[in-house]
Structures are given as structure tokens and as C-alpha cells.
Design a protein around this motif. Structure first.
Motif, PDB file in Angstrom:
ATOM      1  N   ALA A  63      44.596  14.383  -3.164  1.00  0.00           N
ATOM      2  CA  ALA A  63      43.512  13.980  -4.055  1.00  0.00           C
ATOM      3  C   ALA A  63      42.371  13.400  -3.236  1.00  0.00           C
ATOM      4  CB  ALA A  63      44.023  12.964  -5.060  1.00  0.00           C
ATOM      5  N   ASN A  64      41.166  13.772  -3.567  1.00  0.00           N
ATOM      6  CA  ASN A  64      39.964  13.248  -2.927  1.00  0.00           C
ATOM      7  C   ASN A  64      39.089  12.602  -3.985  1.00  0.00           C
ATOM      8  OD1 ASN A  64      40.542  14.131  -0.350  1.00  0.00           O
ATOM      9  ND2 ASN A  64      39.501  16.088  -0.620  1.00  0.00           N
ATOM     10  N   THR A  65      38.516  11.474  -3.661  1.00  0.00           N
ATOM     11  CA  THR A  65      37.552  10.829  -4.549  1.00  0.00           C
ATOM     12  C   THR A  65      36.285  10.597  -3.747  1.00  0.00           C
ATOM     13  OG1 THR A  65      39.350   9.715  -5.718  1.00  0.00           O
ATOM     14  CG2 THR A  65      37.140   8.860  -6.068  1.00  0.00           C
ATOM     15  N   THR A  66      35.186  11.102  -4.252  1.00  0.00           N
ATOM     16  CA  THR A  66      33.911  10.953  -3.553  1.00  0.00           C
ATOM     17  C   THR A  66      33.344   9.564  -3.806  1.00  0.00           C
ATOM     18  OG1 THR A  66      32.592  11.757  -5.403  1.00  0.00           O
ATOM     19  CG2 THR A  66      33.432  13.420  -3.854  1.00  0.00           C
ATOM     20  N   THR A  67      32.298   9.224  -3.066  1.00  0.00           N
ATOM     21  CA  THR A  67      31.646   7.925  -3.270  1.00  0.00           C
ATOM     22  C   THR A  67      31.046   7.817  -4.662  1.00  0.00           C
ATOM     23  OG1 THR A  67      29.651   8.795  -2.212  1.00  0.00           O
ATOM     24  CG2 THR A  67      31.162   7.519  -0.829  1.00  0.00           C
ATOM     25  N   ALA A  68      30.764   8.958  -5.283  1.00  0.00           N
ATOM     26  CA  ALA A  68      30.224   8.959  -6.646  1.00  0.00           C
ATOM     27  C   ALA A  68      31.335   8.820  -7.689  1.00  0.00           C
ATOM     28  CB  ALA A  68      29.430  10.239  -6.890  1.00  0.00           C
ATOM     29  N   GLY A  69      32.599   8.730  -7.207  1.00  0.00           N
ATOM     30  CA  GLY A  69      33.712   8.554  -8.133  1.00  0.00           C
ATOM     31  C   GLY A  69      34.274   9.845  -8.699  1.00  0.00           C
ATOM     32  N   VAL A  70      33.860  10.979  -8.168  1.00  0.00           N
ATOM     33  CA  VAL A  70      34.349  12.269  -8.638  1.00  0.00           C
ATOM     34  C   VAL A  70      35.669  12.584  -7.928  1.00  0.00           C
ATOM     35  CG1 VAL A  70      33.853  14.738  -8.792  1.00  0.00           C
ATOM     36  CG2 VAL A  70      32.002  13.070  -9.063  1.00  0.00           C
ATOM     37  N   SER A  71      36.685  12.893  -8.723  1.00  0.00           N
ATOM     38  CA  SER A  71      37.993  13.224  -8.148  1.00  0.00           C
ATOM     39  C   SER A  71      38.168  14.728  -8.052  1.00  0.00           C
ATOM     40  CB  SER A  71      39.118  12.660  -9.017  1.00  0.00           C
ATOM     41  OG  SER A  71      39.088  11.260  -8.976  1.00  0.00           O
ATOM     42  N   SER A  72      38.810  15.153  -6.995  1.00  0.00           N
ATOM     43  CA  SER A  72      39.134  16.571  -6.824  1.00  0.00           C
ATOM     44  C   SER A  72      40.430  16.671  -6.042  1.00  0.00           C
ATOM     45  CB  SER A  72      38.002  17.301  -6.096  1.00  0.00           C
ATOM     46  OG  SER A  72      37.899  16.834  -4.772  1.00  0.00           O
ATOM     47  N   ARG A  73      40.988  17.850  -6.033  1.00  0.00           N
ATOM     48  CA  ARG A  73      42.201  18.097  -5.263  1.00  0.00           C
ATOM     49  C   ARG A  73      41.862  19.125  -4.200  1.00  0.00           C
ATOM     50  NH1 ARG A  73      46.150  15.353  -6.828  1.00  0.00           N
ATOM     51  NH2 ARG A  73      47.907  16.603  -6.203  1.00  0.00           N
ATOM     52  N   GLN A  74      42.428  18.914  -3.016  1.00  0.00           N
ATOM     53  CA  GLN A  74      42.127  19.799  -1.898  1.00  0.00           C
ATOM     54  C   GLN A  74      43.422  20.148  -1.176  1.00  0.00           C
ATOM     55  OE1 GLN A  74      39.636  17.917   1.015  1.00  0.00           O
ATOM     56  NE2 GLN A  74      39.535  19.725   2.326  1.00  0.00           N
TER      57      GLN A  74
END
Length: 150
Positions: A63-74
Motif C-alpha cells: 500500500a502506498n499513500t501519497t502526501t495528498a493522502g491518496v492511497s494506492s496499491r503497487q
């Protein structure tokens, strides 16, 4: 076997065992011969261990969370090393190498590939025990005892 696994994870494996496995790739094929004056005790230890060192590869989703708070899976590729501790295919590696990996692929020193199963692990010591099924006896690392050290 279970008692031995418990003992394996209670006592820390000497760092040199895993260090040897990490250094083998850098030293093998370097042109050193047993007669060379450059063959130090460390090089000799690596040469003795290299037939029991394996490459481990696998993919996992993180799981990745960007500084903008958007979560994604990689999906990420992982790679590491391990050492064969039992001729029947038991291998010690770092837990972070096999953590959450669905398909653990092991490449033996002779290039043969096998799929491993995670048997046991200890996140605190970052150690894991995996097993491959093989039809032959495998070369094992010579594991010493701490009371044998000078």
C-alpha cells in the motif's frame, strides 16, 4: 523438528552467516585460487559457504499513500539471499525478503529453480525459514556454535 525450529528462532543466528551469503556474489568468479596469497580466511569461509547460498525472488503488493493522502496499491519485486541449513531443502533467510510474498522463487547455485513455502518466521529478529522440495540432497552451510568461538 519443531523443537529445533523453536531453538533456531530463540537463538540469534550469527550475523556472519547472513553476511557470508550477501558477500558470496561479490567474491565468486573473482579469479582467486586456493594457492593465491590473497586468499584470506574470510575468502576461504565464503568459498566453503557459496554452494549453500541461494537467491530468493518474489512479488508482493504494498500500500502506498501519497502526501495528498491518496492511497494506492503497487506491486513490487523483491530479492534477497538465504542459506541452505538442511540437505532436504530448509533455508534460512530474512523475513522482510519473504513477508507477504505469495510465490517465493528460489534459485540454487547451479541455476535450478524451485518454489518455496514459508514455514516459520520471527519479525523481531527478521528471520524466516522456508522449504523447497527437491529430489536430491542439497549442500548445507556449516553452522558453528557460539561456544566454539575464540
Amino acid at each position: 523438528m519443531k523443537k529445533n525450529l523453536h531453538r533456531l528462532f530463540q537463538q540469534p543466528i550469527s550475523a556472519w552467516i547472513l553476511g557470508v551469503s550477501l558477500g558470496v556474489g561479490a567474491l565468486t568468479g573473482s579469479g582467486f585460487t586456493q594457492d593465491s596469497h590473497r586468499v584470506s580466511p574470510i575468502v576461504k569461509a565464503v568459498q566453503r559457504a557459496e554452494s549453500s547460498v541461494v537467491n530468493i525472488q518474489g512479488n508482493k503488493t504494498v500500500a502506498n499513500t501519497t502526501t495528498a493522502g491518496v492511497s494506492s496499491r503497487q506491486e513490487v519485486n523483491g530479492m534477497g539471499t538465504g542459506v541452505i541449513i538442511d540437505r532436504r531443502g530448509l533455508i534460512v533467510t530474512n523475513y522482510h525478503v519473504v513477508e507477504s510474498v505469495e510465490r517465493i522463487e528460489v534459485t540454487l547455485p547451479d541455476g535450478e529453480k524451485a518454489i518455496a513455502k514459508l514455514l516459520n518466521y520471527d519479525p523481531r529478529t527478521d528471520l524466516a525459514l522456508i522449504k523447497i522440495n527437491v529430489e536430491r540432497d542439497l549442500p548445507t552451510i556449516n553452522v558453528g556454535r557460539s561456544d566454539d568461538l575464540l
